[in-house]
Design a protein around this motif. Structure first.
Motif, PDB file in Angstrom:
ATOM      1  N   MET A 194       0.828  -1.207   0.000  1.00  0.00           N
ATOM      2  CA  MET A 194       0.000   0.000   0.000  1.00  0.00           C
ATOM      3  C   MET A 194       0.858   1.251   0.000  1.00  0.00           C
ATOM      4  SD  MET A 194      -3.227  -0.794   2.481  1.00  0.00           S
ATOM      5  CE  MET A 194      -4.070   0.633   1.815  1.00  0.00           C
ATOM      6  N   LEU A 195       1.982   1.205   0.715  1.00  0.00           N
ATOM      7  CA  LEU A 195       2.862   2.365   0.813  1.00  0.00           C
ATOM      8  C   LEU A 195       3.772   2.489  -0.404  1.00  0.00           C
ATOM      9  CD1 LEU A 195       3.880   2.056   4.583  1.00  0.00           C
ATOM     10  CD2 LEU A 195       2.210   3.623   3.582  1.00  0.00           C
ATOM     11  N   GLY A 196       3.835   1.419  -1.201  1.00  0.00           N
ATOM     12  CA  GLY A 196       4.675   1.451  -2.387  1.00  0.00           C
ATOM     13  C   GLY A 196       6.151   1.282  -2.088  1.00  0.00           C
ATOM     14  N   ASP A 197       6.493   0.942  -0.837  1.00  0.00           N
ATOM     15  CA  ASP A 197       7.896   0.821  -0.456  1.00  0.00           C
ATOM     16  C   ASP A 197       7.978  -0.062   0.786  1.00  0.00           C
ATOM     17  OD1 ASP A 197      10.531   1.120   0.386  1.00  0.00           O
ATOM     18  OD2 ASP A 197      10.641   3.209  -0.228  1.00  0.00           O
ATOM     19  N   GLU A 198       8.509  -1.264   0.625  1.00  0.00           N
ATOM     20  CA  GLU A 198       8.613  -2.180   1.754  1.00  0.00           C
ATOM     21  C   GLU A 198       9.522  -1.629   2.848  1.00  0.00           C
ATOM     22  OE1 GLU A 198       6.985  -4.840   2.360  1.00  0.00           O
ATOM     23  OE2 GLU A 198       6.038  -5.317   0.438  1.00  0.00           O
ATOM     24  N   SER A 199      10.508  -0.805   2.466  1.00  0.00           N
ATOM     25  CA  SER A 199      11.425  -0.275   3.471  1.00  0.00           C
ATOM     26  C   SER A 199      10.718   0.684   4.431  1.00  0.00           C
ATOM     27  CB  SER A 199      12.606   0.428   2.794  1.00  0.00           C
ATOM     28  OG  SER A 199      12.180   1.581   2.075  1.00  0.00           O
ATOM     29  N   ILE A 200       9.720   1.418   3.906  1.00  0.00           N
ATOM     30  CA  ILE A 200       8.952   2.309   4.784  1.00  0.00           C
ATOM     31  C   ILE A 200       8.169   1.484   5.792  1.00  0.00           C
ATOM     32  CG2 ILE A 200       7.089   4.002   4.898  1.00  0.00           C
ATOM     33  CD1 ILE A 200       7.937   5.034   2.189  1.00  0.00           C
ATOM     34  N   ALA A 201       7.502   0.432   5.298  1.00  0.00           N
ATOM     35  CA  ALA A 201       6.746  -0.435   6.206  1.00  0.00           C
ATOM     36  C   ALA A 201       7.667  -1.060   7.243  1.00  0.00           C
ATOM     37  CB  ALA A 201       6.017  -1.510   5.410  1.00  0.00           C
ATOM     38  N   GLY A 202       8.898  -1.407   6.816  1.00  0.00           N
ATOM     39  CA  GLY A 202       9.845  -2.021   7.743  1.00  0.00           C
ATOM     40  C   GLY A 202      10.295  -1.098   8.854  1.00  0.00           C
ATOM     41  N   SER A 203      10.173   0.212   8.633  1.00  0.00           N
ATOM     42  CA  SER A 203      10.581   1.169   9.666  1.00  0.00           C
ATOM     43  C   SER A 203       9.463   1.471  10.654  1.00  0.00           C
ATOM     44  CB  SER A 203      11.029   2.483   9.008  1.00  0.00           C
ATOM     45  OG  SER A 203       9.919   3.164   8.419  1.00  0.00           O
ATOM     46  N   LEU A 232       1.619   8.871  11.528  1.00  0.00           N
ATOM     47  CA  LEU A 232       2.834   8.195  11.093  1.00  0.00           C
ATOM     48  C   LEU A 232       3.732   9.142  10.314  1.00  0.00           C
ATOM     49  CD1 LEU A 232       1.336   4.786   9.885  1.00  0.00           C
ATOM     50  CD2 LEU A 232       2.455   5.276  12.060  1.00  0.00           C
ATOM     51  N   ALA A 233       4.877   9.460  10.866  1.00  0.00           N
ATOM     52  CA  ALA A 233       5.817  10.360  10.188  1.00  0.00           C
ATOM     53  C   ALA A 233       6.327   9.733   8.893  1.00  0.00           C
ATOM     54  CB  ALA A 233       6.985  10.680  11.113  1.00  0.00           C
ATOM     55  N   GLN A 234       6.392   8.383   8.850  1.00  0.00           N
ATOM     56  CA  GLN A 234       6.932   7.703   7.669  1.00  0.00           C
ATOM     57  C   GLN A 234       6.078   7.929   6.423  1.00  0.00           C
ATOM     58  OE1 GLN A 234       6.405   6.365  10.662  1.00  0.00           O
ATOM     59  NE2 GLN A 234       8.008   4.918  11.243  1.00  0.00           N
ATOM     60  N   THR A 235       4.805   8.275   6.585  1.00  0.00           N
ATOM     61  CA  THR A 235       3.911   8.487   5.447  1.00  0.00           C
ATOM     62  C   THR A 235       3.711   9.959   5.137  1.00  0.00           C
ATOM     63  OG1 THR A 235       1.892   8.554   6.793  1.00  0.00           O
ATOM     64  CG2 THR A 235       2.666   6.385   6.085  1.00  0.00           C
TER      65      THR A 235
END
Length: 267
Positions: A194-203, A232-235
């Motif tokens: 959904m976020l288009g980036d597994e690394s973001i989800a991993g953080s 969520l700051a990551q998004t």
């Protein structure tokens, strides 16, 4: 400023297409009874909901939509129409961002943007064309990914893949139409697709739950999707609402005249 407008247009279009796309499913539960009675069918599990919604949207293949999005301090509003048909997917919309208004068309595997007045070096060519390579250079979603999406249940499918669960169901109205509201809980640490980036989800710490509100009408067609990730700051603190209407109505989406299309500006 011109670069930021182009990038924002690409992001908004990618979000709209992502919310309106998915793999065509050859199986699925029967949809609503066509009466528009949202109480005719309710789902207790997300898998059944997604299967039914996929079947109904594959039949309709087109809709109008409106979108409101906030992210990283930027507000974007858009209205448009879409045709969801695999490689023939097309979409057009008018966007308002930071006091500027511009048009966006996605058709024939290319994106065209009509720049705001005063931001185009050649007023006789108000449109610029963005290729998949241009989108990739800006860090956007590839057009191959966009055109693989063909039915308006991609968000629902990604929710299912991330293990989201329906936690509450109630009857309500959306723009005067009876609808069933499904509150779905999503663990954002599992939402890389959904976020288009597994690394973001991993953080994102495991167990970081956000609610997603899904609204289906009596024919099990999406009429609204709400996501609030402001915590969520990551998004980038994203909050998004997309409304859908006029399912199955004819849409006319074509590229701008070639003599009105200029070159993509360099970055």
């Amino acid at each position: 400023m011109r670069t930021s407008v182009l990038a924002a247009g690409g992001v908004a279009l990618a979000l709209a297409l992502s919310a309106c796309g998915g793999e065509t499913s050859g199986t699925g539960l029967p949809g609503g009874n066509g009466s528009g009675d949202a109480g005719s069918m309710q789902f207790s599990d997300l898998s059944s909901l997604v299967s039914s919604a996929q079947e109904q949207t594959n039949k309709s293949q087109s809709s109008k939509f409106s979108m409101e999005m906030e992210a990283s301090g930027m507000k974007i509003q858009a209205e448009g129409q879409g045709r969801y048909a695999g490689q023939d997917t097309a979409m057009s919309m008018t966007m308002d961002m930071q006091g500027m208004s511009f048009d966006v068309i996605f058709v024939d595997n290319a994106m065209y943007m009509k720049m705001p007045e005063g931001m185009n070096a050649d007023p006789s060519k108000p449109w610029v064309k963005m290729t998949s390579e241009d989108a990739g250079a800006m860090g956007g979603q590839s057009f191959d990914q966009m055109t693989e999406q063909n039915d308006p249940t991609k968000v629902l499918e990604q929710l299912q893949q991330a293990g989201a669960e329906i936690k509450n169901t109630k009857q309500t109205e959306v723009n005067g139409e009876q609808a069933t509201q499904y509150t779905v809980e999503l663990d954002m640490s599992k939402a890389g697709a959904m976020l288009g980036d597994e690394s973001i989800a991993g953080s994102i710490p495991e167990g970081t739950i956000i609610p997603v509100e899904l609204y289906l009408n009596g024919d099990n067609l999406p009429v609204r999707i709400e996501m609030d990730m402001q915590s969520l700051a990551q998004t980038g603190g994203m909050k998004m609402v997309i409304n859908y209407s006029d399912w199955g109505a004819p849409v006319d989406i074509t590229a701008p005249p070639a003599d009105q299309v200029g070159e993509m500006p360099s970055f």
